[in-house]
Motif scaffolding. Structure first.
Motif, PDB file in Angstrom:
ATOM      1  N   GLY A 179     -13.231  16.686 -17.440  1.00  0.00           N
ATOM      2  CA  GLY A 179     -12.208  16.022 -16.972  1.00  0.00           C
ATOM      3  C   GLY A 179     -10.971  16.543 -16.259  1.00  0.00           C
ATOM      4  N   GLN A 180     -10.922  17.566 -15.748  1.00  0.00           N
ATOM      5  CA  GLN A 180      -9.896  18.167 -15.262  1.00  0.00           C
ATOM      6  C   GLN A 180     -10.339  18.593 -13.891  1.00  0.00           C
ATOM      7  N   ASP A 181      -9.516  18.373 -12.755  1.00  0.00           N
ATOM      8  CA  ASP A 181      -9.957  18.317 -11.688  1.00  0.00           C
ATOM      9  C   ASP A 181      -9.716  20.148 -11.068  1.00  0.00           C
ATOM     10  N   ALA A 182      -8.720  20.767 -11.705  1.00  0.00           N
ATOM     11  CA  ALA A 182      -8.288  21.923 -11.306  1.00  0.00           C
ATOM     12  C   ALA A 182      -9.241  22.905 -12.049  1.00  0.00           C
ATOM     13  N   THR A 183      -9.882  22.708 -12.702  1.00  0.00           N
ATOM     14  CA  THR A 183     -10.980  23.567 -13.228  1.00  0.00           C
ATOM     15  C   THR A 183     -12.391  23.473 -12.534  1.00  0.00           C
TER      16      THR A 183
END
Length: 300
Positions: A179-183
């Motif tokens: 759920g994290q775009d930066a990973t």
């Protein structure tokens, strides 16, 4: 007189010599008879020395055979324990779309808004052709929502890296569903042929799949755009547990792009294989930041 005595002495010596010869000959004869008699007794009692044909040979088994007690497996698993096998070979052939979603003939303004066609398995389970009631008509499903996998695995992933401040960053498969775009989950090189596997807790009627087709991160310290540095995913092949497959193409944009299946597919897993990527901008890795599956979980 002296000559006669000498003759007697010589005769007595010759007689003694003959007696010794006779005694020695008799002794050898007795020894020969005893040996013959002993051999006869041994043969009669069945204890004769074994002939070469009766000597048993002990064969020592190899250490591996004696330790396991079984033959080695001829075809060891290539993916790993607990991972579903790929669809049957008859269902692997992919039929490309006549008009790719990004062509003028398609008339679409954005790849992200287009649907993807599904090539189903010939007579999949539950179809009318195999004499059964279609799954969608007989099963009961819950509400349509994002379906989170219970297990995520992949063919490979890149080793950890470091940001501009030396902070450690990982690229494991779980990063694609956190759920994290930066990973991101990424692999070295073009990534072509690499796959990520999502397994569900129950059969799920999947209607659409979304991807962020790259590493959608901006370094918070120096502002470096990781999306343009790494390769972006251009095209993927999506495989389902019933053998159906689909091909999807994505824009070179750092945003979630949803693809709607032309026919909802009930499946227990989704395997997404990279088929094409862009060039890299300094870091030769292929990345996917996030995957979202939309569907309805089967409840009975």
């Amino acid at each position: 007189m002296a000559a006669r005595n000498a003759g007697d002495t010589e005769d007595r010596g010759r007689g003694a010599y003959l007696l010794v010869v006779v005694l020695i000959s008799a002794l050898f004869a007795l020894i020969g008879v005893g040996a013959f008699f002993g051999t006869y007794v041994d043969d009669a009692s069945g204890t004769a020395p074994p002939t070469p044909s009766t000597v048993s040979t002990r064969v020592i088994a190899s250490p591996r055979a004696s330790a396991t007690g079984a033959k080695p497996q001829m075809n060891p698993p290539s993916i790993g324990a607990g991972v579903p096998p790929p669809p049957r070979a008859s269902a692997i052939s992919v039929t490309p779309e006549a008009n790719s979603p990004d062509t003028a003939a398609d008339g679409a303004t954005s790849i992200a808004e287009s649907a993807i066609s599904v090539t189903p398995e010939t007579n999949p389970p539950g179809s009318a052709a195999d004499g059964a009631t279609p799954t969608a008509e007989s099963a009961v499903y819950g509400a349509e929502q994002q379906i989170l996998p219970v297990k995520v695995s992949a063919s490979a992933h890149a080793p950890p890296g470091f940001d501009s401040q030396g902070n450690r960053t990982t690229f494991e498969p779980q990063n694609a569903v956190d759920g994290q775009d930066a990973t991101a989950r990424r692999v070295p090189g073009s990534g072509i042929g690499d796959f990520i596997l999502l397994e569900f807790a129950a059969p799920t009627l999947v209607s659409s799949i979304g991807l962020i087709p790259g590493y959608a991160k901006t370094d918070p310290y120096d502002g470096t755009d990781r999306f343009s540095q790494n390769r972006r995913v251009r095209q993927v092949v999506i495989e389902f547990s019933d053998g159906a497959i689909a091909r999807a193409t994505f824009d070179d944009k750092r945003e979630m792009q949803y693809k709607t299946l032309s026919v909802p597919i009930e499946t227990t897993f989704i395997r997404i294989t990279i088929a094409e990527t862009t060039d890299h901008g300094g870091r030769d890795f292929a990345a996917i930041s996030e995957i979202v599956v939309i569907g309805r979980e089967r409840i009975q």
